[in-house]
Design a protein around this motif. Structure first.
Motif, mmCIF file in Angstrom:
data_model
loop_
_atom_site.group_PDB
_atom_site.id
_atom_site.type_symbol
_atom_site.label_atom_id
_atom_site.label_comp_id
_atom_site.label_asym_id
_atom_site.label_seq_id
_atom_site.Cartn_x
_atom_site.Cartn_y
_atom_site.Cartn_z
ATOM 1 N N PRO A 24 0.824 -1.210 0.000
ATOM 2 C CA PRO A 24 0.000 0.000 0.000
ATOM 3 C C PRO A 24 0.861 1.263 0.000
ATOM 4 O O PRO A 24 1.925 1.302 0.614
ATOM 5 C CB PRO A 24 -0.806 -0.111 1.292
ATOM 6 C CG PRO A 24 -0.057 -1.054 2.152
ATOM 7 C CD PRO A 24 0.701 -1.968 1.240
ATOM 8 N N SER A 25 0.368 2.256 -0.711
ATOM 9 C CA SER A 25 1.102 3.515 -0.775
ATOM 10 C C SER A 25 0.542 4.556 0.199
ATOM 11 O O SER A 25 1.135 5.611 0.378
ATOM 12 C CB SER A 25 1.061 4.072 -2.202
ATOM 13 O OG SER A 25 -0.288 4.258 -2.601
ATOM 14 N N VAL A 26 -0.585 4.241 0.814
ATOM 15 C CA VAL A 26 -1.220 5.171 1.743
ATOM 16 C C VAL A 26 -0.344 5.349 2.989
ATOM 17 O O VAL A 26 0.279 4.406 3.463
ATOM 18 C CB VAL A 26 -2.642 4.689 2.122
ATOM 19 C CG1 VAL A 26 -2.606 3.397 2.898
ATOM 20 C CG2 VAL A 26 -3.386 5.751 2.898
ATOM 21 N N GLU A 27 -0.309 6.576 3.482
ATOM 22 C CA GLU A 27 0.422 6.852 4.720
ATOM 23 C C GLU A 27 -0.409 6.376 5.911
ATOM 24 O O GLU A 27 -1.629 6.555 5.943
ATOM 25 C CB GLU A 27 0.689 8.352 4.837
ATOM 26 C CG GLU A 27 1.496 8.735 6.060
ATOM 27 C CD GLU A 27 1.740 10.236 6.171
ATOM 28 O OE1 GLU A 27 2.342 10.629 7.190
ATOM 29 O OE2 GLU A 27 1.336 10.994 5.285
ATOM 30 N N VAL A 28 0.252 5.752 6.874
ATOM 31 C CA VAL A 28 -0.426 5.271 8.077
ATOM 32 C C VAL A 28 0.016 6.135 9.257
ATOM 33 O O VAL A 28 1.207 6.254 9.536
ATOM 34 C CB VAL A 28 -0.100 3.785 8.351
ATOM 35 C CG1 VAL A 28 -0.774 3.325 9.643
ATOM 36 C CG2 VAL A 28 -0.524 2.908 7.185
ATOM 37 N N LEU A 29 -0.967 6.733 9.919
ATOM 38 C CA LEU A 29 -0.702 7.523 11.116
ATOM 39 C C LEU A 29 -1.234 6.773 12.320
ATOM 40 O O LEU A 29 -2.187 6.002 12.217
ATOM 41 C CB LEU A 29 -1.379 8.887 11.025
ATOM 42 C CG LEU A 29 -0.919 9.815 9.898
ATOM 43 C CD1 LEU A 29 -1.700 11.123 9.940
ATOM 44 C CD2 LEU A 29 0.564 10.079 9.979
ATOM 45 N N THR A 98 -1.443 -1.880 15.550
ATOM 46 C CA THR A 98 -0.231 -1.091 15.325
ATOM 47 C C THR A 98 -0.151 -0.690 13.849
ATOM 48 O O THR A 98 -0.816 -1.298 12.995
ATOM 49 C CB THR A 98 1.024 -1.917 15.678
ATOM 50 O OG1 THR A 98 1.102 -3.029 14.770
ATOM 51 C CG2 THR A 98 0.991 -2.396 17.111
ATOM 52 N N SER A 99 0.667 0.270 13.561
ATOM 53 C CA SER A 99 0.798 0.711 12.163
ATOM 54 C C SER A 99 1.361 -0.405 11.284
ATOM 55 O O SER A 99 0.960 -0.541 10.125
ATOM 56 C CB SER A 99 1.651 1.979 12.070
ATOM 57 O OG SER A 99 2.924 1.770 12.624
ATOM 58 N N ASP A 100 2.264 -1.225 11.812
ATOM 59 C CA ASP A 100 2.810 -2.337 11.018
ATOM 60 C C ASP A 100 1.721 -3.329 10.620
ATOM 61 O O ASP A 100 1.704 -3.818 9.490
ATOM 62 C CB ASP A 100 3.907 -3.080 11.798
ATOM 63 C CG ASP A 100 5.181 -2.271 11.934
ATOM 64 O OD1 ASP A 100 5.362 -1.302 11.161
ATOM 65 O OD2 ASP A 100 5.999 -2.603 12.808
ATOM 66 N N ILE A 101 0.824 -3.617 11.529
ATOM 67 C CA ILE A 101 -0.265 -4.558 11.234
ATOM 68 C C ILE A 101 -1.267 -3.926 10.268
ATOM 69 O O ILE A 101 -1.794 -4.598 9.381
ATOM 70 C CB ILE A 101 -0.963 -5.039 12.523
ATOM 71 C CG1 ILE A 101 0.039 -5.756 13.433
ATOM 72 C CG2 ILE A 101 -2.155 -5.934 12.210
ATOM 73 C CD1 ILE A 101 0.664 -7.005 12.855
ATOM 74 N N VAL A 102 -1.524 -2.644 10.407
ATOM 75 C CA VAL A 102 -2.426 -1.957 9.481
ATOM 76 C C VAL A 102 -1.849 -2.011 8.063
ATOM 77 O O VAL A 102 -2.567 -2.310 7.107
ATOM 78 C CB VAL A 102 -2.695 -0.507 9.936
ATOM 79 C CG1 VAL A 102 -3.364 0.305 8.837
ATOM 80 C CG2 VAL A 102 -3.552 -0.503 11.200
ATOM 81 N N ILE A 103 -0.554 -1.759 7.929
ATOM 82 C CA ILE A 103 0.084 -1.838 6.610
ATOM 83 C C ILE A 103 -0.039 -3.261 6.053
ATOM 84 O O ILE A 103 -0.379 -3.453 4.877
ATOM 85 C CB ILE A 103 1.561 -1.397 6.687
ATOM 86 C CG1 ILE A 103 1.640 0.107 6.938
ATOM 87 C CG2 ILE A 103 2.315 -1.777 5.408
ATOM 88 C CD1 ILE A 103 3.017 0.614 7.308
ATOM 89 N N LEU A 104 0.220 -4.265 6.883
ATOM 90 C CA LEU A 104 0.105 -5.650 6.444
ATOM 91 C C LEU A 104 -1.325 -5.967 6.000
ATOM 92 O O LEU A 104 -1.534 -6.603 4.958
ATOM 93 C CB LEU A 104 0.545 -6.606 7.554
ATOM 94 C CG LEU A 104 0.461 -8.096 7.225
ATOM 95 C CD1 LEU A 104 1.358 -8.462 6.053
ATOM 96 C CD2 LEU A 104 0.824 -8.922 8.462
ATOM 97 N N ASP A 105 -2.315 -5.518 6.757
ATOM 98 C CA ASP A 105 -3.712 -5.762 6.379
ATOM 99 C C ASP A 105 -4.053 -5.121 5.038
ATOM 100 O O ASP A 105 -4.713 -5.735 4.195
ATOM 101 C CB ASP A 105 -4.664 -5.246 7.460
ATOM 102 C CG ASP A 105 -4.668 -6.108 8.708
ATOM 103 O OD1 ASP A 105 -4.142 -7.243 8.661
ATOM 104 O OD2 ASP A 105 -5.195 -5.644 9.738
#
Length: 165
Positions: A24-29, A98-105
């Motif tokens: 994903p290219s979206v930024e995660v905050l 966490t942001s890492d898990i959100v990116i993985l999802d």
């Protein structure tokens, strides 16, 4: 004497899939609930509502949000609902993680939605990458197994065979 060089990798008929394409290219905050707790540890309804009301949630516009609590506190379910109500107009994705898990999802969602028909009945190698979480290799195998003639891991020139139909 002219020598003819044959690209054995190209002649093998193996095609590669690069899982980084689906990252994903979206930024995660991150949104830490602790910042809105009374004394950083307790949910007091009035103080929580006042604290959340003071936040400019427009900073989450077009972003994914990882909601978490960095302290061991009892968080009632209405807190999550209130935060989602505030995030809804802005965030494109929100999860309690966490942001890492959100990116993985999000990465998994991209792969699940991908058009994998070009790999049907093909010899496919899933490219190796140190930046690719192992969960993506699990998912890629699950998605590709019913489609491909054979599945490999690594690089086209020297793949590790996973299975052949």
């Amino acid at each position: 004497m002219d020598q003819v060089f044959v690209n054995k990798a190209a002649a093998s008929g193996i095609i590669a899939i690069d899982l980084l394409v689906y990252k994903p290219s979206v930024e995660v905050l991150e949104l830490d609930i602790k910042d809105h707790l009374f004394m950083g540890m307790i949910v007091k309804e009035k103080e929580f509502k006042d604290s959340v009301s003071a936040v400019d949630f427009s900073m989450y516009q077009g972003k994914a949000v990882a909601v978490f609590c960095s302290v061991d506190a009892i968080i009632p379910p209405w807190v999550y609902m209130m935060l989602m109500e505030k995030l809804y107009p802005y965030a494109i994705y929100t999860d309690l993680n966490t942001s890492d898990i959100v990116i993985l999802d999000l990465w998994k969602q991209n792969l699940i939605r991908a058009d994998l028909e070009p790999y049907k009945d093909q010899k496919v190698v899933v490219r190796a990458g140190t930046d690719i979480p192992p969960a993506l290799y699990l998912l890629a195998t699950r998605l590709l197994k019913p489609l491909v003639k054979s599945l490999m891991y690594g690089e086209i020139g020297l793949p590790k065979i996973i299975f052949k139909n």
